[in-house]
Design an enzyme around this catalytic site. Structure first.
Site, PDB file in Angstrom:
ATOM      1  N   HIS A 222       1.066  -1.337   0.160  1.00 19.49           N
ATOM      2  CA  HIS A 222      -0.033  -0.128   0.501  1.00 19.49           C
ATOM      3  C   HIS A 222       0.976   1.356  -0.432  1.00 19.49           C
ATOM      4  O   HIS A 222       1.508   0.985  -0.782  1.00 19.49           O
ATOM      5  CB  HIS A 222      -1.026  -0.073   0.891  1.00 19.49           C
ATOM      6  N   HIS A 261      -2.654  -2.571 -10.095  1.00 18.54           N
ATOM      7  CA  HIS A 261      -2.957  -2.048  -9.269  1.00 18.54           C
ATOM      8  C   HIS A 261      -4.869  -3.099  -9.223  1.00 18.54           C
ATOM      9  O   HIS A 261      -5.116  -3.924  -9.705  1.00 18.54           O
ATOM     10  CB  HIS A 261      -3.548  -0.709  -9.755  1.00 18.54           C
ATOM     11  N   ASP A 317       2.237   5.130  -6.763  1.00 19.42           N
ATOM     12  CA  ASP A 317       3.181   5.662  -6.437  1.00 19.42           C
ATOM     13  C   ASP A 317       4.767   5.429  -7.581  1.00 19.42           C
ATOM     14  O   ASP A 317       5.504   5.703  -6.576  1.00 19.42           O
ATOM     15  CB  ASP A 317       3.396   3.967  -5.471  1.00 19.42           C
TER      16      ASP A 317
HETATM   17  C1  LIG Z   1      -1.117  -3.286  -5.885  1.00 19.09           C
HETATM   18  C2  LIG Z   1      -1.172  -4.931  -5.960  1.00 19.09           C
HETATM   19  C3  LIG Z   1      -1.201  -5.532  -4.328  1.00 19.09           C
HETATM   20  C4  LIG Z   1      -2.455  -5.000  -6.285  1.00 19.09           C
HETATM   21  O1  LIG Z   1      -2.630  -6.742  -6.142  1.00 19.09           O
HETATM   22  P1  LIG Z   1      -3.799  -7.904  -6.611  1.00 19.09           P
HETATM   23  O2  LIG Z   1      -5.207  -6.605  -7.259  1.00 19.09           O
HETATM   24  O3  LIG Z   1      -3.760  -8.957  -5.342  1.00 19.09           O
HETATM   25  O4  LIG Z   1      -2.651  -8.682  -7.239  1.00 19.09           O
HETATM   26  P2  LIG Z   1      -1.589  -9.910  -7.404  1.00 19.09           P
HETATM   27  O5  LIG Z   1      -1.221  -9.900  -6.155  1.00 19.09           O
HETATM   28  O6  LIG Z   1      -3.459 -11.407  -7.501  1.00 19.09           O
HETATM   29  O7  LIG Z   1      -1.600 -10.206  -8.684  1.00 19.09           O
HETATM   30  C5  LIG Z   1      -1.839 -10.376 -10.183  1.00 19.09           C
HETATM   31  C6  LIG Z   1      -0.264 -11.227 -10.801  1.00 19.09           C
HETATM   32  O8  LIG Z   1       0.007  -9.768 -11.812  1.00 19.09           O
HETATM   33  C7  LIG Z   1       1.318 -10.395 -10.611  1.00 19.09           C
HETATM   34  N1  LIG Z   1       1.445  -8.805 -10.429  1.00 19.09           N
HETATM   35  C8  LIG Z   1       1.210  -8.367  -9.256  1.00 19.09           C
HETATM   36  N2  LIG Z   1       1.581  -7.038  -9.528  1.00 19.09           N
HETATM   37  C9  LIG Z   1       3.171  -7.265  -9.608  1.00 19.09           C
HETATM   38  C10 LIG Z   1       4.252  -6.037  -9.830  1.00 19.09           C
HETATM   39  N3  LIG Z   1       3.971  -4.973  -9.408  1.00 19.09           N
HETATM   40  N4  LIG Z   1       5.430  -7.349 -10.306  1.00 19.09           N
HETATM   41  C11 LIG Z   1       5.585  -7.954 -10.776  1.00 19.09           C
HETATM   42  N5  LIG Z   1       3.960  -9.135 -10.714  1.00 19.09           N
HETATM   43  C12 LIG Z   1       2.970  -8.511 -10.415  1.00 19.09           C
HETATM   44  C13 LIG Z   1       1.232 -10.918  -9.663  1.00 19.09           C
HETATM   45  O9  LIG Z   1       2.112 -11.581  -9.517  1.00 19.09           O
HETATM   46  C14 LIG Z   1      -0.016 -11.728 -10.116  1.00 19.09           C
HETATM   47  O10 LIG Z   1      -0.043 -12.665 -10.374  1.00 19.09           O
HETATM   48  P3  LIG Z   1       0.070 -14.270 -11.031  1.00 19.09           P
HETATM   49  O11 LIG Z   1      -1.198 -13.938 -11.349  1.00 19.09           O
HETATM   50  O12 LIG Z   1       1.278 -14.715 -12.326  1.00 19.09           O
HETATM   51  O13 LIG Z   1       0.279 -14.856  -9.650  1.00 19.09           O
HETATM   52  C15 LIG Z   1      -0.035  -5.117  -6.658  1.00 19.09           C
HETATM   53  O14 LIG Z   1      -0.213  -5.116  -7.709  1.00 19.09           O
HETATM   54  C16 LIG Z   1       1.538  -4.771  -6.036  1.00 19.09           C
HETATM   55  O15 LIG Z   1       2.301  -5.805  -5.544  1.00 19.09           O
HETATM   56  N6  LIG Z   1       2.081  -4.411  -7.280  1.00 19.09           N
HETATM   57  C17 LIG Z   1       3.480  -3.985  -5.956  1.00 19.09           C
HETATM   58  C18 LIG Z   1       3.438  -3.173  -4.832  1.00 19.09           C
HETATM   59  C19 LIG Z   1       3.058  -1.548  -4.853  1.00 19.09           C
HETATM   60  O16 LIG Z   1       3.130  -1.123  -6.895  1.00 19.09           O
HETATM   61  N7  LIG Z   1       1.417  -1.363  -4.442  1.00 19.09           N
HETATM   62  C20 LIG Z   1       1.060   0.001  -4.566  1.00 19.09           C
HETATM   63  C21 LIG Z   1      -0.271   0.482  -4.799  1.00 19.09           C
HETATM   64  S1  LIG Z   1      -1.092   1.593  -5.337  1.00 19.09           S
END
Ligand SMILES: CC(C)(COP(=O)(O)OP(=O)(O)OC[C@H]1O[C@@H](n2cnc3c(N)ncnc32)[C@H](O)[C@@H]1OP(=O)(O)O)[C@@H](O)C(=O)NCCC(=O)NCCS
Length: 389
Positions: A222, A261, A317
């Site tokens: 987050h 996201h 971010d």
């Molecule tokens: C923001 C976030 C938590 C959203 O998560 P979510 O909706 O739960 O999505 P998931 O964690 O289920 O990810 C879906 C897929 O995309 C991939 N993915 C998501 N974000 C990724 C990233 N930043 N880098 C690499 N792969 C990513 C996951 O590995 C997953 O792949 P899979 O289906 O092969 O397992 C996630 O994109 C993330 O961890 N981003 C990095 C942290 C970040 O920037 N956070 C700020 C958010 S505003």
């Protein structure tokens, strides 16, 4: 066996109605009380944005003047909080200090029994005015510097930069930070805002709601992601290192901070706006380095099939990081900056929750064993040694 439909992570679940924020994740648009956030950030100020979020409409000049005057008047923290500051470990994370200090505000709120909407708005104004002071006090104290007295002549963003750095900011830097604060001010039921609403739904107090939110914001999935983005850029150091570093991370199965996201399936509109504001700010400073590097990271990351197939675009971010760093915000104050901005949104949601409260209490589907007997302790079978806590 449970037959309940489970929505892990509450993905796609609507738990209430709200008039604060609308996110169109398919078209990549974001509106605060009906106004496109890009228009607000291009033309408005953070003070106007906070007023909009708390009142549901933009203020008139007279209303804005009164609002800003109150915000300036509230730029002081309770003296007893300084004692707290001295006790806090210097190497503690600044967001932990903010969370603890906000929690303390519950105990020094003399009118805590007044739960009227007017009282919640008054607390919101105090919170907005005080958070920058908390960040600055903590940062300056750990570096052995005295606290800078706020300037009554500076707006919210300019004063924030001033009390952190000790130098009157260039108007372009203050404007860039103001735009950042506007873009980060609100984002619907994100994890930290949801925490705030859960806490206030038990009729707990305003500051406890914000303290819950700050604890949630801290996580790297987050509000902690902006710091991780900058750490990555600093690690990469030079443009020619972008490709190998990013490819190593992906080969090791690591996530790239600042991408992806839960709601946006196209590029986050705040990322689009931050690119524009980085461009504008850096054309003034001519210090493009970190912004150029971020653009290169985006190019390399977006060229990967996984990022295209899974619609993983830069989120808010990503381009926050070069902007905050270039206006002079120290790295570990990035998440506190997010908090300073989002305090406007937390307050709006707390006001809305108190206006029309219903205890938030979801359920879980039980999948553990059933109908087990209670076995007396001396009849229990040995299992692998478990830790004694
Ligand atoms: C923001 C976030 C938590 C959203 O998560 P979510 O909706 O739960 O999505 P998931 O964690 O289920 O990810 C879906 C897929 O995309 C991939 N993915 C998501 N974000 C990724 C990233 N930043 N880098 C690499 N792969 C990513 C996951 O590995 C997953 O792949 P899979 O289906 O092969 O397992 C996630 O994109 C993330 O961890 N981003 C990095 C942290 C970040 O920037 N956070 C700020 C958010 S505003």
């Amino acid at each position: 066996m449970s037959t309940m439909q489970v929505y892990k992570g509450l993905d796609g679940i609507y738990v209430d109605e709200s008039s604060i924020c609308e996110i169109d994740g398919d078209r990549g648009e974001l509106y605060y009380c009906g106004i496109n956030v890009k228009d607000l950030a291009r033309n408005g100020t953070f003070e106007e944005t906070a007023y909009l979020l708390w009142h549901g409409r933009l203020p008139t000049q007279k209303e804005l003047d009164a609002f800003s005057y109150r915000l300036i008047r509230n730029r002081e923290i309770p003296k007893s909080l300084y004692k707290f500051l001295i006790l806090f470990p210097e190497d503690a994370s600044p967001i932990d200090f903010m969370k603890t200090a906000v929690s303390y505000m519950s105990s020094v709120d003399k009118s805590h029994e007044d739960q009227s909407i007017e009282a919640q708005r008054r607390r919101s104004n105090e919170l907005l005015a005080r958070l920058p002071l908390l960040v600055a006090a903590f940062h300056r104290s750990r570096n052995g510097h005295n606290m800078i007295e706020s300037s009554r002549k500076l707006g919210h963003a300019a004063n924030l930069l001033y009390i952190i750095t000790g130098e009157k900011p260039e108007p372009e830097a203050a404007r860039a930070l103001d735009r950042y604060l506007i873009l980060l001010a609100e984002h619907g039921l994100n994890a930290s805002t949801f925490s705030a609403r859960v806490t206030s739904s038990t009729q707990s107090d305003f500051f406890s709601g914000v303290a819950s939110a700050l604890g949630t914001l801290k996580g790297p999935l987050h509000g902690g992601a902006n710091e991780d983005v900058m750490k990555l850029l600093l690690k990469i150091e030079e443009l020619e290192n972008v490709k190998p570093v990013v490819e190593d991370m992906l080969a090791e199965g690591k996530r790239i901070p600042g991408f992806g996201h839960r709601v946006y399936k196209v590029e986050d509109p705040r990322s689009v706006a931050l690119r524009e504001f980085n461009e504008e700010f850096h054309s003034h400073t001519r210090g493009y380095h970190w912004y150029d590097m971020a653009k290169k990271v985006e190019e390399v990351v977006r060229s990967k099939p996984k990022f295209q197939e899974k619609n993983l675009y830069p989120n808010v971010d990503f381009y926050s990081a070069p902007l905050l760093y270039s206006v002079g915000i120290p790295l570990d104050l990035f998440t506190p900056m997010f908090a300073v901005a989002r305090a406007a949104g937390y307050s709006a949601h707390l006001i809305e929750q108190y206006k029309n409260n219903r205890l938030i209490r979801p359920r879980e589907s039980y999948v553990g064993p059933r109908n087990l007997p209670y076995v007396p302790i001396d009849e229990r079978e040995e299992v692998e040694t478990q830790p004694s806590y």
